[in-house]
Design an enzyme around this catalytic site. Structure first.
Site, PDB file in Angstrom:
ATOM      1  CB  CYS A  43     -11.877 -10.770  -7.758  1.00 40.07           C
ATOM      2  SG  CYS A  43     -11.902  -8.983  -7.469  1.00 40.07           S
ATOM      3  N   GLY A 179       0.289 -16.432   8.758  1.00 38.67           N
ATOM      4  CA  GLY A 179       0.581 -15.025   8.995  1.00 38.67           C
ATOM      5  C   GLY A 179       0.984 -14.289   7.741  1.00 38.67           C
ATOM      6  CB  SER A 180       0.847 -14.709   4.317  1.00 33.00           C
ATOM      7  OG  SER A 180       1.405 -14.017   3.219  1.00 33.00           O
ATOM      8  CG  HIS A 442       0.725  20.434   0.704  1.00 36.74           C
ATOM      9  ND1 HIS A 442       1.399  19.700   1.652  1.00 36.74           N
ATOM     10  CD2 HIS A 442       0.001  21.385   1.377  1.00 36.74           C
ATOM     11  CE1 HIS A 442       1.108  20.192   2.849  1.00 36.74           C
ATOM     12  NE2 HIS A 442       0.258  21.210   2.709  1.00 36.74           N
TER      13      HIS A 442
END
Length: 461
Positions: A43, A179-180, A442
């Site tokens: 990471c 393609g991941s 909102h």
């Protein structure tokens, strides 16, 4: 020579290791944490930290090119300085790694040992000439990029995620094999930096674990930005063509190879367990090398645990950290936490991001339940329209009888944050009828979630 005795030994200083060391240290236990390479693991050094830093740079460049849509101009074409881009990522890596090292150094009961750890018995570890023993051992060794045995693999230079995060030169043409998640992030990123990009994927669609509508929309997003996508690649191989690399794709049709300056291999990962001497300890692994653990993350050897990517129970930083939380809660807090209690969400950090939790629609349909579905395009989400980022959609699937949410996907701006409203309600065991009365702020992406729930219907409605 008798082994040095500790209360606990942690092998690997990735996401789970230092945090666990901290808890054990606070409990007054004498701890050895062993790291053979870089503190912080994938990471910090080659994964989330540098990758998302690069994604941010690519996003900034992409937004600047769209300046006229927002009412401003920059006075010329965007120029990418890859040395500066890479330096920014490198600084974040080094700062994060140094932070972890300082944290460990400040633990009075913890010794950080540099070197390659290997089991020589069930509770005895060798590091160079030194031997250590403890009643508790935690394996947190992570994983690495998988390189398949394809024709020409050993004859051409190939990049993995470790290599490409340090790249200081902009590829003329980057060919991404896979393609991941990892492949798609780098594909869009380097297209935005200015490279020609081609994705080569064996499946008939991108990220085949997701629902077809998700795969199709992500393909459309990438193709709108100029990424070329070659699916159904049944004949992948590599060959030098001068200074470039020819990547074969199909044997039967459209058999022209893709000629790239750089090739990124992004076809999955494998655990770093093949050189730990697990056989000497009698620790079981599966056919792919993942350490077999129970729901409390203990191996078949009492007192020996496996955390993070090496146990096959999660492939994310947050699942590795949760592994630490489970083990610490059970050993130190008198709790009884298990892996099967957690609801895992995850995200794909293209732009817009894909955020997912729970079942896909396809998995829910296979379960035999009576189902309710709801889907809404991001073009109907005010926040997305205001930002000028209205690609994608959000959707939810629920159980018609229990009224429980089974899964959700948000492919849209802010989706990686908004999905947590769904995840938290699922974790709390709340129904759609409770969630429907939540009052989100909102204008946000999250404010559409109650409306999405109100639209839930069976497929035939």
């Amino acid at each position: 020579m008798s082994p040095d005795t500790f209360d606990a030994i942690i092998i690997g200083a990735g996401q789970a290791g230092p945090s666990l060391a901290g808890r054990l240290n606070d409990a007054g236990m004498k701890v050895a944490i062993i790291e053979r390479h870089l503190v912080g693991g994938t990471c910090v050094n080659t994964g989330c930290k540098p990758t998302k830093t690069l994604v941010a740079s690519a996003y900034a460049a992409h937004t600047a090119r769209r300046g006229s849509e927002y009412g401003f101009t920059i006075g010329g074409p965007i120029e990418i300085d890859m040395r500066a881009v890479a330096a920014r990522a490198r600084k974040i890596i080094l700062d994060s790694r140094a932070g972890n090292e300082s944290w460990l150094a400040g633990m009075s009961n913890v010794e950080l040992i540099r070197g390659h750890a290997r089991f020589i018995a069930s509770h005895t570890i060798a590091v160079g000439e030194r031997e250590l023993t403890a009643p508790l051992i935690f394996v947190n060794v992570g994983g690495r990029a998988n390189i398949p045995n394809a024709p020409g693999v050993g004859e051409v230079p190939l990049l993995t995620n470790t290599d490409i995060v340090a790249l200081e030169k902009l590829p003329r043409h980057l060919v991404v094999v896979g393609g991941s998640y990892i492949g798609l992030e780098f594909a869009q990123m380097y297209r935005r930096f200015g490279s020609e990009v081609t994705i080569v994927e064996r499946s008939d669609r991108l990220i085949a674990r997701e629902d077809p509508d998700v795969s199709d929309e992500i393909r459309a997003i990438l193709e709108r930005e100029g990424v070329t996508i070659r699916l159904g690649a049944d004949c992948i191989g590599f060959e030098r063509r001068g200074d470039e690399i020819a990547v074969s794709v199909n044997c039967e049709s459209n058999n022209a190879p893709v000629i790239g300056s750089h090739v990124l291999m992004a076809v999955g990962r494998r655990p770093n367990t093949d050189d730990l001497g697990l056989d000497k300890a009698g620790i079981d692994t599966d056919g792919q090398g993942y350490i077999t653990v129970d729901d409390r993350l203990q191996t078949n050897i009492p007192g020996v645990y496996a955390l993070g990517d090496c146990n096959g129970r999660g492939a994310f930083t947050h699942t590795a950290y949760n592994d630490f939380e489970i083990v610490a809660a059970n050993l130190l807090d008198g709790e009884d936490r298990t892996v099967d209690q957690r609801i895992v969400g995850y995200a794909l950090y293209i732009d817009p991001p894909l955020a997912r939790v729970g079942m896909t629609d396809a998995a829910a349909e296979k379960s035999g339940r009576r189902l309710l579905f709801s889907k809404r395009p991001m073009s109907r989400v005010g926040r997305a329209v205001e930002k000028g980022e209205s690609q994608g959609f959000m959707k939810i699937v629920a159980d018609a009888d229990t009224r429980q949410i089974l899964g959700a996907a948000i492919l849209g701006t802010g989706g990686d944050e908004a999905i947590h409203g769904v995840l938290d309600m699922m974790h709390a065991g709340q129904t759609i009828d409770t969630f429907r009365w939540a009052l989100p702020i909102h204008p946000t992406v999250s404010e559409l979630l109650p409306t999405l729930l109100l639209d839930l219907k069976n497929r035939g409605s």
